[in-house]
Design a protein around this motif. Structure first.
Motif, PDB file in Angstrom:
ATOM      1  N   GLY A  24      59.438 -47.920  -6.984  1.00 20.11           N
ATOM      2  CA  GLY A  24      59.416 -46.250  -7.427  1.00 20.11           C
ATOM      3  C   GLY A  24      59.755 -44.978  -6.601  1.00 20.11           C
ATOM      4  O   GLY A  24      60.370 -45.023  -5.598  1.00 20.11           O
ATOM      5  N   PRO A  81      55.885 -50.273 -17.217  1.00 19.11           N
ATOM      6  CA  PRO A  81      55.303 -49.694 -16.325  1.00 19.11           C
ATOM      7  C   PRO A  81      53.803 -49.693 -15.884  1.00 19.11           C
ATOM      8  O   PRO A  81      53.979 -49.608 -14.467  1.00 19.11           O
ATOM      9  CB  PRO A  81      55.962 -48.303 -16.160  1.00 19.11           C
ATOM     10  CG  PRO A  81      57.693 -48.995 -17.598  1.00 19.11           C
ATOM     11  CD  PRO A  81      56.132 -50.100 -18.176  1.00 19.11           C
ATOM     12  N   LYS A 121      52.658 -50.611 -12.083  1.00 24.07           N
ATOM     13  CA  LYS A 121      51.666 -50.387 -11.204  1.00 24.07           C
ATOM     14  C   LYS A 121      50.577 -50.244 -10.615  1.00 24.07           C
ATOM     15  O   LYS A 121      49.446 -50.556 -10.083  1.00 24.07           O
ATOM     16  CB  LYS A 121      51.316 -48.238 -11.620  1.00 24.07           C
ATOM     17  CG  LYS A 121      51.325 -47.082 -11.051  1.00 24.07           C
ATOM     18  CD  LYS A 121      50.726 -45.926 -11.646  1.00 24.07           C
ATOM     19  CE  LYS A 121      50.766 -44.836 -10.685  1.00 24.07           C
ATOM     20  NZ  LYS A 121      50.743 -43.818 -12.088  1.00 24.07           N
ATOM     21  N   GLN A 122      49.640 -50.511 -12.192  1.00 24.94           N
ATOM     22  CA  GLN A 122      47.915 -52.225 -11.333  1.00 24.94           C
ATOM     23  C   GLN A 122      48.604 -52.176 -10.470  1.00 24.94           C
ATOM     24  O   GLN A 122      47.668 -53.387 -10.440  1.00 24.94           O
ATOM     25  CB  GLN A 122      47.740 -51.725 -12.730  1.00 24.94           C
ATOM     26  CG  GLN A 122      46.354 -52.763 -12.749  1.00 24.94           C
ATOM     27  CD  GLN A 122      45.820 -51.265 -12.126  1.00 24.94           C
ATOM     28  OE1 GLN A 122      45.353 -49.863 -12.257  1.00 24.94           O
ATOM     29  NE2 GLN A 122      44.601 -51.823 -11.335  1.00 24.94           N
ATOM     30  N   LEU A 151      49.553 -51.066  -6.968  1.00 20.50           N
ATOM     31  CA  LEU A 151      47.922 -50.391  -6.472  1.00 20.50           C
ATOM     32  C   LEU A 151      47.095 -52.300  -6.466  1.00 20.50           C
ATOM     33  O   LEU A 151      45.660 -52.210  -4.997  1.00 20.50           O
ATOM     34  CB  LEU A 151      47.188 -49.623  -7.396  1.00 20.50           C
ATOM     35  CG  LEU A 151      47.500 -49.065  -7.954  1.00 20.50           C
ATOM     36  CD1 LEU A 151      46.792 -47.880  -9.295  1.00 20.50           C
ATOM     37  CD2 LEU A 151      48.011 -47.503  -6.800  1.00 20.50           C
ATOM     38  N   VAL A 172      51.521 -44.459  -4.851  1.00 20.45           N
ATOM     39  CA  VAL A 172      51.694 -45.181  -6.056  1.00 20.45           C
ATOM     40  C   VAL A 172      50.975 -44.626  -6.580  1.00 20.45           C
ATOM     41  O   VAL A 172      51.789 -44.525  -8.038  1.00 20.45           O
ATOM     42  CB  VAL A 172      51.759 -47.083  -6.268  1.00 20.45           C
ATOM     43  CG1 VAL A 172      52.201 -47.679  -6.903  1.00 20.45           C
ATOM     44  CG2 VAL A 172      52.114 -47.135  -4.356  1.00 20.45           C
ATOM     45  N   GLU A 173      50.484 -44.389  -6.665  1.00 20.74           N
ATOM     46  CA  GLU A 173      49.042 -43.989  -7.447  1.00 20.74           C
ATOM     47  C   GLU A 173      50.097 -42.972  -8.246  1.00 20.74           C
ATOM     48  O   GLU A 173      49.830 -42.223  -8.905  1.00 20.74           O
ATOM     49  CB  GLU A 173      47.894 -42.978  -6.721  1.00 20.74           C
ATOM     50  CG  GLU A 173      46.914 -43.422  -7.428  1.00 20.74           C
ATOM     51  CD  GLU A 173      45.436 -43.134  -6.905  1.00 20.74           C
ATOM     52  OE1 GLU A 173      44.208 -43.982  -7.813  1.00 20.74           O
ATOM     53  OE2 GLU A 173      45.199 -42.241  -5.978  1.00 20.74           O
ATOM     54  N   THR A 179      52.849 -41.816  -8.908  1.00 26.20           N
ATOM     55  CA  THR A 179      54.147 -41.681  -9.445  1.00 26.20           C
ATOM     56  C   THR A 179      54.240 -42.281 -10.866  1.00 26.20           C
ATOM     57  O   THR A 179      53.395 -42.744 -11.384  1.00 26.20           O
ATOM     58  CB  THR A 179      54.390 -43.723  -8.943  1.00 26.20           C
ATOM     59  OG1 THR A 179      54.873 -43.046  -7.026  1.00 26.20           O
ATOM     60  CG2 THR A 179      56.171 -43.523  -9.474  1.00 26.20           C
ATOM     61  N   GLU A 180      54.880 -41.562 -11.341  1.00 30.75           N
ATOM     62  CA  GLU A 180      55.921 -41.264 -13.217  1.00 30.75           C
ATOM     63  C   GLU A 180      55.510 -42.955 -13.237  1.00 30.75           C
ATOM     64  O   GLU A 180      55.932 -43.260 -12.525  1.00 30.75           O
ATOM     65  CB  GLU A 180      56.108 -40.285 -13.673  1.00 30.75           C
ATOM     66  CG  GLU A 180      55.045 -38.986 -13.378  1.00 30.75           C
ATOM     67  CD  GLU A 180      54.710 -38.849 -14.349  1.00 30.75           C
ATOM     68  OE1 GLU A 180      54.099 -39.196 -15.473  1.00 30.75           O
ATOM     69  OE2 GLU A 180      53.554 -37.372 -13.384  1.00 30.75           O
ATOM     70  N   LEU A 181      55.139 -42.824 -14.393  1.00 30.84           N
ATOM     71  CA  LEU A 181      55.897 -44.149 -14.649  1.00 30.84           C
ATOM     72  C   LEU A 181      57.112 -44.010 -15.604  1.00 30.84           C
ATOM     73  O   LEU A 181      57.661 -46.033 -15.483  1.00 30.84           O
ATOM     74  CB  LEU A 181      55.461 -45.078 -16.679  1.00 30.84           C
ATOM     75  CG  LEU A 181      52.961 -44.969 -16.353  1.00 30.84           C
ATOM     76  CD1 LEU A 181      52.321 -45.470 -17.006  1.00 30.84           C
ATOM     77  CD2 LEU A 181      52.980 -46.037 -15.559  1.00 30.84           C
ATOM     78  N   ILE A 196      58.862 -45.700 -12.309  1.00 27.90           N
ATOM     79  CA  ILE A 196      59.229 -47.121 -12.048  1.00 27.90           C
ATOM     80  C   ILE A 196      59.734 -48.259 -12.197  1.00 27.90           C
ATOM     81  O   ILE A 196      59.996 -47.941 -13.485  1.00 27.90           O
ATOM     82  CB  ILE A 196      57.107 -47.381 -12.031  1.00 27.90           C
ATOM     83  CG1 ILE A 196      57.028 -46.694 -11.741  1.00 27.90           C
ATOM     84  CG2 ILE A 196      57.509 -48.613 -11.517  1.00 27.90           C
ATOM     85  CD1 ILE A 196      55.063 -46.614 -11.915  1.00 27.90           C
ATOM     86  N   CYS A 200      61.103 -53.039 -11.882  1.00 31.59           N
ATOM     87  CA  CYS A 200      60.875 -54.298 -12.085  1.00 31.59           C
ATOM     88  C   CYS A 200      61.740 -55.373 -12.082  1.00 31.59           C
ATOM     89  O   CYS A 200      62.568 -54.969 -13.323  1.00 31.59           O
ATOM     90  CB  CYS A 200      59.487 -55.126 -12.558  1.00 31.59           C
ATOM     91  SG  CYS A 200      59.069 -56.164 -11.785  1.00 31.59           S
TER      92      CYS A 200
END
Length: 409
Positions: A183, A237, A241-242, A245, A259-260, A262-264, A267, A269
């Motif tokens: 991210g 995304p 993110k979840q 976290l 991380v919290e 960060t815009e989707l 991000i 993977c």
């Protein structure tokens, strides 16, 4: 039919670096890129000492340094909340660090800095190579649009799923059994983090973040696929993110907030792949007038941060070896078969220089990743007491490398 002296397939870090190295030596090349614009995968990367030495050889190191602070320390934290700080500047008793230099650089700006130094028209977009064919001392490249290019040298910098690597007979890269979520977060009013590399590992994950500048942070989370996670996550995304976290609840609040916030759309993977190191050692890196570089040659896990760095090394070494082939004797005085043999020997020299280096990098990255993300009481104890120091030593050891000047002595 179009005729070119050197064709580079792929405008990633390795391809553009190689083209710039050749340009600095007065040798023109054509770079074919399958996408319709500069290929940028990922948000940022850490450039270590070896990469900065190579960028200095290309003449663009100082211009990049102006924008990115030097990483001064490594903050390492384990699952048991034990924490340690390690100097990154080479000061102190640990001489293995030498004059270590590391900076987090935006991938887009690195590629654009390399591209700006190239003559206009060097990179040709929307040009996908689908096959390669022998034609005497030349190669014919067949493109998806039906066109054909005849060339004296073909350099494959076309990534993990390389067409040129397949033509050379290299085995396909294998899955490492791990994935990475990455991210990039921007703080319009600036952030309060010092230029440090923050790393947390435990419970099968490795989470880290570091500043690119005073307003941007790059973060990553690598993890074993054996962990329970939603397989649909790689395309979602919000789920990425979840997941991250949920795995970093024990880190300090500031680190959690990275991380919290960060815009989707910032991000991503991907599964982590590598080429088996013995395939690099024993396989064809170069054959006749064809070779590969970058991820087409040595895809590796990101655990020692050497994927992009080694691609820059490749470009400098390859340009130097081809420069020796093309420039030591005026080409007008060379017969076609003589020039072909010089090119062949130049690529053989490149392969010899890079083979063991790539073997070492792939192997070291895999071992470091295995140590950092292994669970169990014994391994956790060893990581806290011994292995975290070992992994940092391995990172510095692999970064303390000089690929040499662009011009040979």
């Amino acid at each position: 039919m179009e005729i070119k002296e050197i064709v580079i397939v792929g405008a990633g870090i390795a391809g553009v670096t190689t083209s710039l190295g050749l340009h600095r030596l007065g040798i023109r090349s054509l770079v074919l890129e399958s996408s319709d614009k500069l290929r940028i995968t990922g948000f940022a990367l850490t450039l270590w000492t070896n990469a900065w030495r190579a960028l200095d050889a290309l003449g663009i190191g100082d211009s990049l340094r102006q924008h990115y602070p030097r990483i001064s320390k490594f903050q390492v934290m384990t699952a048991s909340s034990s924490s340690s700080q390690i100097s990154a500047d080479g000061e102190g008793k640990d001489s293995s660090r030498g004059n270590n230099e590391s900076r987090c650089v935006r991938r887009k700006e690195l590629l654009e800095s390399l591209q700006r130094e190239l003559p206009h028209g060097t990179i040709r977009y929307s040009s996908k190579v689908v096959s390669i064919e022998d034609s005497g001392h030349h190669k014919l490249l067949h493109l998806a649009d039906g066109s054909t290019i005849k060339t004296k040298v073909v350099i494959g910098c076309d990534g993990v799923n390389s067409v040129l690597a397949k033509w050379l007979g290299l085995e396909k890269p294998v899955n490492s059994g791990r994935s990475a979520i990455r991210g990039f977060v921007e703080f319009p009013d600036g952030h309060s983090f010092q230029p440090r590399f923050h790393v947390y590992f435990g419970e099968g994950v490795r989470y880290g973040f570091l500043p690119c500048d005073d307003k941007c942070l790059y973060w990553f989370c690598t993890f074993n696929l054996s962990l329970r996670y939603d397989k649909d996550m790689e395309e979602n995304p919000a789920k990425m993110k979840q997941f991250v976290l949920s795995k970093i609840t024990e880190v300090p609040q500031q680190a959690f907030a990275v991380v919290e916030m960060t815009e989707l759309n910032s991000i991503s993977c991907s599964q982590l792949k590598l080429r088996l190191p013995w395939n690099v050692l024993l396989g064809n890196i170069a054959k006749d007038n064809v070779c590969v570089a970058g991820d087409a040659l040595h895809p590796m896990t990101p655990d020692i941060g050497q994927g992009g760095c080694s691609a820059i090394e490749d470009g400098v070494v390859l340009a130097r070896c081809l420069g020796e082939a093309f420039l030591k004797k005026p080409r007008k005085e060379m017969r076609e078969d003589e020039e072909y043999e010089r090119i062949k020997k130049g690529l053989e020299k490149y392969a010899k220089e890079r083979r063991w280096r790539c073997f070492s990098l792939i192997s070291a990255a895999y071992v470091v990743g295995f140590i950092q993300e292994s669970d169990g009481k014994v391994m956790s104890f060893l990581k806290e007491k011994l292995l975290s120091g070992f992994t940092m030593w391995a990172v510095w050891k692999m970064a303390d490398f000089n690929c040499g000047e662009l011009k040979s002595s």
